[in-house]
Design a protein around this motif. Sequence first.
Motif, PDB file in Angstrom:
ATOM      1  N   UNK A  45      60.139  47.198 -21.194  1.00  0.00           N
ATOM      2  CA  UNK A  45      60.110  48.909 -21.032  1.00  0.00           C
ATOM      3  C   UNK A  45      61.310  49.596 -21.346  1.00  0.00           C
ATOM      4  N   UNK A  46      61.339  50.918 -21.617  1.00  0.00           N
ATOM      5  CA  UNK A  46      62.404  51.615 -21.939  1.00  0.00           C
ATOM      6  C   UNK A  46      63.366  51.645 -20.714  1.00  0.00           C
ATOM      7  N   UNK A  47      62.932  51.371 -19.616  1.00  0.00           N
ATOM      8  CA  UNK A  47      64.013  51.319 -18.462  1.00  0.00           C
ATOM      9  C   UNK A  47      64.386  49.761 -18.398  1.00  0.00           C
ATOM     10  N   UNK A  48      64.058  49.221 -19.143  1.00  0.00           N
ATOM     11  CA  UNK A  48      64.997  47.659 -19.421  1.00  0.00           C
ATOM     12  C   UNK A  48      64.115  46.660 -18.412  1.00  0.00           C
ATOM     13  N   UNK A  49      63.050  47.224 -17.906  1.00  0.00           N
ATOM     14  CA  UNK A  49      62.412  46.249 -16.879  1.00  0.00           C
ATOM     15  C   UNK A  49      61.298  45.472 -17.614  1.00  0.00           C
ATOM     16  N   UNK A  50      61.030  44.158 -17.315  1.00  0.00           N
ATOM     17  CA  UNK A  50      60.071  43.335 -17.936  1.00  0.00           C
ATOM     18  C   UNK A  50      58.517  43.713 -17.408  1.00  0.00           C
ATOM     19  N   UNK A  51      57.740  44.225 -18.541  1.00  0.00           N
ATOM     20  CA  UNK A  51      56.478  44.702 -18.379  1.00  0.00           C
ATOM     21  C   UNK A  51      55.650  43.609 -18.473  1.00  0.00           C
ATOM     22  N   UNK A  52      55.925  42.443 -19.387  1.00  0.00           N
ATOM     23  CA  UNK A  52      54.616  41.443 -19.349  1.00  0.00           C
ATOM     24  C   UNK A  52      55.602  40.355 -20.297  1.00  0.00           C
ATOM     25  N   UNK A  53      54.815  39.238 -20.234  1.00  0.00           N
ATOM     26  CA  UNK A  53      54.824  38.058 -21.089  1.00  0.00           C
ATOM     27  C   UNK A  53      53.900  37.755 -22.041  1.00  0.00           C
ATOM     28  N   UNK A  54      53.932  37.326 -22.957  1.00  0.00           N
ATOM     29  CA  UNK A  54      53.102  36.890 -24.256  1.00  0.00           C
ATOM     30  C   UNK A  54      53.017  35.583 -24.685  1.00  0.00           C
ATOM     31  N   UNK A  55      52.006  34.866 -24.399  1.00  0.00           N
ATOM     32  CA  UNK A  55      52.150  33.390 -24.754  1.00  0.00           C
ATOM     33  C   UNK A  55      51.189  33.055 -25.864  1.00  0.00           C
ATOM     34  N   UNK A  56      51.846  32.401 -27.422  1.00  0.00           N
ATOM     35  CA  UNK A  56      50.858  32.331 -28.357  1.00  0.00           C
ATOM     36  C   UNK A  56      51.580  31.071 -29.082  1.00  0.00           C
ATOM     37  N   UNK A  57      50.917  29.750 -29.005  1.00  0.00           N
ATOM     38  CA  UNK A  57      49.572  29.587 -28.811  1.00  0.00           C
ATOM     39  C   UNK A  57      49.455  29.274 -27.485  1.00  0.00           C
ATOM     40  N   UNK A  58      48.523  29.957 -26.573  1.00  0.00           N
ATOM     41  CA  UNK A  58      48.313  29.831 -25.251  1.00  0.00           C
ATOM     42  C   UNK A  58      47.776  28.129 -25.050  1.00  0.00           C
ATOM     43  N   UNK A  59      46.877  28.003 -25.696  1.00  0.00           N
ATOM     44  CA  UNK A  59      46.372  26.855 -25.434  1.00  0.00           C
ATOM     45  C   UNK A  59      47.011  25.395 -25.496  1.00  0.00           C
ATOM     46  N   UNK A  60      48.204  25.693 -26.085  1.00  0.00           N
ATOM     47  CA  UNK A  60      49.293  24.726 -26.115  1.00  0.00           C
ATOM     48  C   UNK A  60      50.001  24.526 -24.729  1.00  0.00           C
ATOM     49  N   UNK A  61      49.913  25.619 -23.977  1.00  0.00           N
ATOM     50  CA  UNK A  61      50.513  25.544 -22.661  1.00  0.00           C
ATOM     51  C   UNK A  61      49.793  25.581 -21.475  1.00  0.00           C
ATOM     52  N   UNK A  62      48.368  25.985 -21.714  1.00  0.00           N
ATOM     53  CA  UNK A  62      47.233  25.989 -20.568  1.00  0.00           C
ATOM     54  C   UNK A  62      46.296  25.224 -21.264  1.00  0.00           C
ATOM     55  N   UNK A  63      45.431  24.811 -19.976  1.00  0.00           N
ATOM     56  CA  UNK A  63      44.267  24.048 -20.337  1.00  0.00           C
ATOM     57  C   UNK A  63      43.126  25.078 -20.688  1.00  0.00           C
ATOM     58  N   UNK A  64      42.232  24.954 -21.641  1.00  0.00           N
ATOM     59  CA  UNK A  64      41.104  25.696 -22.192  1.00  0.00           C
ATOM     60  C   UNK A  64      40.587  26.298 -21.154  1.00  0.00           C
ATOM     61  N   UNK A  65      40.076  25.521 -20.190  1.00  0.00           N
ATOM     62  CA  UNK A  65      39.014  26.205 -19.074  1.00  0.00           C
ATOM     63  C   UNK A  65      39.784  26.979 -18.250  1.00  0.00           C
ATOM     64  N   UNK A  66      41.060  26.935 -18.053  1.00  0.00           N
ATOM     65  CA  UNK A  66      41.852  27.932 -17.394  1.00  0.00           C
ATOM     66  C   UNK A  66      41.990  29.226 -18.106  1.00  0.00           C
ATOM     67  N   UNK A  67      42.256  28.977 -19.379  1.00  0.00           N
ATOM     68  CA  UNK A  67      42.244  30.468 -20.165  1.00  0.00           C
ATOM     69  C   UNK A  67      40.933  31.109 -20.318  1.00  0.00           C
ATOM     70  N   UNK A  68      39.813  30.388 -20.314  1.00  0.00           N
ATOM     71  CA  UNK A  68      38.422  30.889 -20.200  1.00  0.00           C
ATOM     72  C   UNK A  68      38.113  31.732 -18.942  1.00  0.00           C
ATOM     73  N   UNK A  69      38.840  31.399 -17.871  1.00  0.00           N
ATOM     74  CA  UNK A  69      38.643  32.137 -16.828  1.00  0.00           C
ATOM     75  C   UNK A  69      39.415  33.737 -16.760  1.00  0.00           C
ATOM     76  N   UNK A  70      40.385  33.767 -17.722  1.00  0.00           N
ATOM     77  CA  UNK A  70      40.740  35.160 -17.588  1.00  0.00           C
ATOM     78  C   UNK A  70      40.280  36.018 -18.256  1.00  0.00           C
ATOM     79  N   UNK A  71      40.414  37.355 -18.065  1.00  0.00           N
ATOM     80  CA  UNK A  71      39.801  38.484 -18.741  1.00  0.00           C
ATOM     81  C   UNK A  71      39.963  38.107 -19.945  1.00  0.00           C
ATOM     82  N   UNK A  72      38.841  38.472 -21.076  1.00  0.00           N
ATOM     83  CA  UNK A  72      38.785  38.349 -22.359  1.00  0.00           C
ATOM     84  C   UNK A  72      39.012  39.711 -22.647  1.00  0.00           C
ATOM     85  N   UNK A  73      39.964  39.881 -23.844  1.00  0.00           N
ATOM     86  CA  UNK A  73      40.288  41.244 -24.474  1.00  0.00           C
ATOM     87  C   UNK A  73      39.506  41.343 -25.707  1.00  0.00           C
TER      88      UNK A  73
END
Length: 73
Positions: A45-73
């Motif tokens: 953010x503009x205040x220098x604080x961490x707002x989020x983390x983005x992981x691409x490709x996520x399936x390389x780092x997480x099991x697909x069944x775990x990813x499927x449990x997250x909210x879909x955008x």
Amino acid sequence: MKYEYDKEVDGLYIWFVEDIEEEKDNYENEIWPTELKEEIGLLFGKNGLLMGVEVMPASKYFEQNRLDGFDQT
């Protein structure tokens, strides 16, 4: 903290703000460190604080069944 997974782009978003839509005007920049193979981005953010983390490709780092449990955008 909120998790969102976008299956179309295989992207996992981990937000450290309550509502990213309300906070999007505070977004400043992101970095994709080469040490993280430019596959894990840090969003700040503009205040220098961490707002989020983005992981691409996520399936390389997480099991697909775990990813499927997250909210879909």
